[in-house]
Write a protein that holds these residues in place. Structure first.
Motif, PDB file in Angstrom:
ATOM      1  N   GLU A  88      35.352  53.879 -90.627  1.00 33.86           N
ATOM      2  CA  GLU A  88      36.651  54.131 -91.246  1.00 33.86           C
ATOM      3  C   GLU A  88      36.501  54.289 -92.757  1.00 33.86           C
ATOM      4  OE1 GLU A  88      39.137  50.756 -90.389  1.00 33.86           O
ATOM      5  OE2 GLU A  88      38.097  49.469 -91.781  1.00 33.86           O
ATOM      6  N   TRP A  89      37.516  54.907 -93.357  1.00 32.86           N
ATOM      7  CA  TRP A  89      37.572  55.080 -94.797  1.00 32.86           C
ATOM      8  C   TRP A  89      38.376  53.930 -95.393  1.00 32.86           C
ATOM      9  CZ3 TRP A  89      35.146  58.831 -97.634  1.00 32.86           C
ATOM     10  CH2 TRP A  89      34.606  59.914 -96.917  1.00 32.86           C
ATOM     11  N   LEU A  90      37.875  53.373 -96.494  1.00 29.27           N
ATOM     12  CA  LEU A  90      38.585  52.342 -97.251  1.00 29.27           C
ATOM     13  C   LEU A  90      38.961  52.968 -98.586  1.00 29.27           C
ATOM     14  CD1 LEU A  90      39.508  49.411 -97.761  1.00 29.27           C
ATOM     15  CD2 LEU A  90      37.192  48.962 -98.627  1.00 29.27           C
ATOM     16  N   THR A  91      40.243  52.935 -98.930  1.00 26.67           N
ATOM     17  CA  THR A  91      40.733  53.541-100.164  1.00 26.67           C
ATOM     18  C   THR A  91      41.366  52.485-101.049  1.00 26.67           C
ATOM     19  OG1 THR A  91      41.199  55.597 -98.980  1.00 26.67           O
ATOM     20  CG2 THR A  91      42.244  55.323-101.134  1.00 26.67           C
ATOM     21  N   LYS A  92      41.051  52.558-102.338  1.00 23.78           N
ATOM     22  CA  LYS A  92      41.673  51.685-103.328  1.00 23.78           C
ATOM     23  C   LYS A  92      42.216  52.567-104.447  1.00 23.78           C
ATOM     24  CE  LYS A  92      39.020  47.674-102.082  1.00 23.78           C
ATOM     25  NZ  LYS A  92      38.509  46.391-102.540  1.00 23.78           N
ATOM     26  N   TRP A  93      43.417  52.222-104.917  1.00 22.29           N
ATOM     27  CA  TRP A  93      44.151  53.042-105.879  1.00 22.29           C
ATOM     28  C   TRP A  93      44.390  52.302-107.188  1.00 22.29           C
ATOM     29  CZ3 TRP A  93      45.856  58.014-104.789  1.00 22.29           C
ATOM     30  CH2 TRP A  93      45.757  58.411-103.447  1.00 22.29           C
ATOM     31  N   ASP A  94      44.485  53.071-108.254  1.00 26.45           N
ATOM     32  CA  ASP A  94      44.981  52.567-109.535  1.00 26.45           C
ATOM     33  C   ASP A  94      45.429  53.779-110.347  1.00 26.45           C
ATOM     34  OD1 ASP A  94      45.645  50.884-111.706  1.00 26.45           O
ATOM     35  OD2 ASP A  94      43.911  49.615-111.301  1.00 26.45           O
ATOM     36  N   GLY A  95      46.126  53.537-111.433  1.00 31.81           N
ATOM     37  CA  GLY A  95      46.686  54.649-112.178  1.00 31.81           C
ATOM     38  C   GLY A  95      46.541  54.512-113.672  1.00 31.81           C
ATOM     39  N   ALA A  96      46.858  55.602-114.363  1.00 35.57           N
ATOM     40  CA  ALA A  96      46.818  55.626-115.823  1.00 35.57           C
ATOM     41  C   ALA A  96      47.729  56.744-116.321  1.00 35.57           C
ATOM     42  CB  ALA A  96      45.393  55.860-116.322  1.00 35.57           C
ATOM     43  N   GLU A  97      48.244  56.533-117.519  1.00 35.03           N
ATOM     44  CA  GLU A  97      49.026  57.570-118.179  1.00 35.03           C
ATOM     45  C   GLU A  97      48.086  58.587-118.812  1.00 35.03           C
ATOM     46  OE1 GLU A  97      51.335  55.429-121.074  1.00 35.03           O
ATOM     47  OE2 GLU A  97      52.972  55.140-119.657  1.00 35.03           O
ATOM     48  N   ASP A  98      48.615  59.777-119.081  1.00 32.36           N
ATOM     49  CA  ASP A  98      47.851  60.747-119.849  1.00 32.36           C
ATOM     50  C   ASP A  98      47.508  60.128-121.202  1.00 32.36           C
ATOM     51  OD1 ASP A  98      48.088  62.545-117.792  1.00 32.36           O
ATOM     52  OD2 ASP A  98      49.535  63.840-118.802  1.00 32.36           O
ATOM     53  N   THR A  99      46.366  60.502-121.739  1.00 39.16           N
ATOM     54  CA  THR A  99      45.929  59.952-123.013  1.00 39.16           C
ATOM     55  C   THR A  99      46.413  60.822-124.171  1.00 39.16           C
ATOM     56  OG1 THR A  99      43.828  61.133-122.878  1.00 39.16           O
ATOM     57  CG2 THR A  99      43.890  58.898-121.980  1.00 39.16           C
ATOM     58  N   ASP A 100      46.271  60.324-125.382  1.00 37.84           N
ATOM     59  CA  ASP A 100      46.700  61.079-126.559  1.00 37.84           C
ATOM     60  C   ASP A 100      45.742  62.225-126.888  1.00 37.84           C
ATOM     61  OD1 ASP A 100      48.951  59.492-126.912  1.00 37.84           O
ATOM     62  OD2 ASP A 100      47.869  58.036-128.132  1.00 37.84           O
ATOM     63  N   ILE A 101      44.442  62.034-126.584  1.00 34.72           N
ATOM     64  CA  ILE A 101      43.448  63.079-126.815  1.00 34.72           C
ATOM     65  C   ILE A 101      43.062  63.642-125.448  1.00 34.72           C
ATOM     66  CG2 ILE A 101      41.134  63.564-127.710  1.00 34.72           C
ATOM     67  CD1 ILE A 101      41.575  61.131-129.574  1.00 34.72           C
ATOM     68  N   LYS A 113      38.492  55.556-113.391  1.00 29.67           N
ATOM     69  CA  LYS A 113      37.778  54.359-113.845  1.00 29.67           C
ATOM     70  C   LYS A 113      38.492  53.097-113.368  1.00 29.67           C
ATOM     71  CE  LYS A 113      36.149  56.550-118.071  1.00 29.67           C
ATOM     72  NZ  LYS A 113      36.238  56.490-119.535  1.00 29.67           N
ATOM     73  N   ARG A 114      39.816  53.107-113.461  1.00 31.94           N
ATOM     74  CA  ARG A 114      40.589  51.934-113.036  1.00 31.94           C
ATOM     75  C   ARG A 114      40.490  51.735-111.524  1.00 31.94           C
ATOM     76  NH1 ARG A 114      44.414  49.929-116.757  1.00 31.94           N
ATOM     77  NH2 ARG A 114      45.692  49.293-114.976  1.00 31.94           N
ATOM     78  N   ALA A 115      40.483  52.822-110.760  1.00 32.67           N
ATOM     79  CA  ALA A 115      40.321  52.705-109.303  1.00 32.67           C
ATOM     80  C   ALA A 115      38.926  52.182-108.969  1.00 32.67           C
ATOM     81  CB  ALA A 115      40.572  54.055-108.626  1.00 32.67           C
ATOM     82  N   ALA A 116      37.926  52.600-109.731  1.00 33.82           N
ATOM     83  CA  ALA A 116      36.553  52.142-109.487  1.00 33.82           C
ATOM     84  C   ALA A 116      36.440  50.630-109.676  1.00 33.82           C
ATOM     85  CB  ALA A 116      35.585  52.871-110.425  1.00 33.82           C
ATOM     86  N   VAL A 117      37.178  50.093-110.630  1.00 32.53           N
ATOM     87  CA  VAL A 117      37.160  48.645-110.857  1.00 32.53           C
ATOM     88  C   VAL A 117      37.648  47.899-109.615  1.00 32.53           C
ATOM     89  CG1 VAL A 117      38.195  46.775-112.227  1.00 32.53           C
ATOM     90  CG2 VAL A 117      37.334  48.824-113.360  1.00 32.53           C
ATOM     91  N   GLN A 118      38.543  48.523-108.846  1.00 35.22           N
ATOM     92  CA  GLN A 118      39.037  47.897-107.616  1.00 35.22           C
ATOM     93  C   GLN A 118      37.898  47.631-106.625  1.00 35.22           C
ATOM     94  OE1 GLN A 118      42.280  46.953-107.323  1.00 35.22           O
ATOM     95  NE2 GLN A 118      42.664  47.844-109.330  1.00 35.22           N
ATOM     96  N   PHE A 119      36.838  48.430-106.717  1.00 31.72           N
ATOM     97  CA  PHE A 119      35.651  48.245-105.881  1.00 31.72           C
ATOM     98  C   PHE A 119      34.588  47.383-106.582  1.00 31.72           C
ATOM     99  CE2 PHE A 119      37.218  52.093-103.705  1.00 31.72           C
ATOM    100  CZ  PHE A 119      37.075  51.695-102.396  1.00 31.72           C
ATOM    101  N   GLY A 120      34.870  46.926-107.794  1.00 28.94           N
ATOM    102  CA  GLY A 120      33.929  46.099-108.539  1.00 28.94           C
ATOM    103  C   GLY A 120      33.068  46.877-109.516  1.00 28.94           C
ATOM    104  N   ILE A 121      33.209  48.191-109.551  1.00 29.85           N
ATOM    105  CA  ILE A 121      32.388  49.020-110.434  1.00 29.85           C
ATOM    106  C   ILE A 121      32.832  48.814-111.881  1.00 29.85           C
ATOM    107  CG2 ILE A 121      31.678  51.372-111.021  1.00 29.85           C
ATOM    108  CD1 ILE A 121      32.309  52.149-108.102  1.00 29.85           C
TER     109      ILE A 121
END
Length: 125
Positions: A88-101, A113-121
């Motif tokens: 099975e596939w395991l999915t973890k989500w996170d979000g971010a606003e657009d940046t200024d640059i 990057k924030r979603a990767a942290v959900q997996f411990g990365i």
């Protein structure tokens, strides 16, 4: 050899080599003479880590728009990893606003990057 989720999680959470890190100034003194530099992992290093640990064919990402009131545009990123032992596939989500640059690119990269942290990365950072 088939990896179970615990082994995958341990491998994903390994610290990154210094060459995979970049630094940015987080805060400075009022006169800008001193500052606090913080490390961050690049999106490319996260992709390489996923490729190395689970194989490029066993992970994927997906983006969805996410808006809240009158704030900046934002997006959610979901990283999915295929767990062979569970079939099975395991999915973890996170979000971010657009940046200024580079607003869109920066927002997509930050949400991954924030979603990767959900997996411990990169969580150690």
């Amino acid at each position: 050899m088939q990896k179970d989720y615990r082994q995958i999680q341990t491998e994903l959470a390994r610290p990154f080599a210094p060459e995979d890190l970049e630094w940015r100034i987080q805060v400075t003194t009022q006169d800008k003479a001193k500052g606090l530099a913080v490390p961050y992992v690049t999106n490319r290093a996260i992709q390489d880590r996923l490729d190395d640990v689970v194989g490029p064919e066993n992970w994927r990402n997906d983006y969805k728009p996410w808006h809240k009131g009158d704030k900046k545009e934002a997006q959610l990123c979901g990283i999915s990893i295929y767990l062979e032992d569970r079939k099975e596939w395991l999915t973890k989500w996170d979000g971010a606003e657009d940046t200024d640059i580079e607003p869109v690119k920066g927002g997509l990269s930050d949400s991954m990057k924030r979603a990767a942290v959900q997996f411990g990365i990169g969580r150690v950072l």
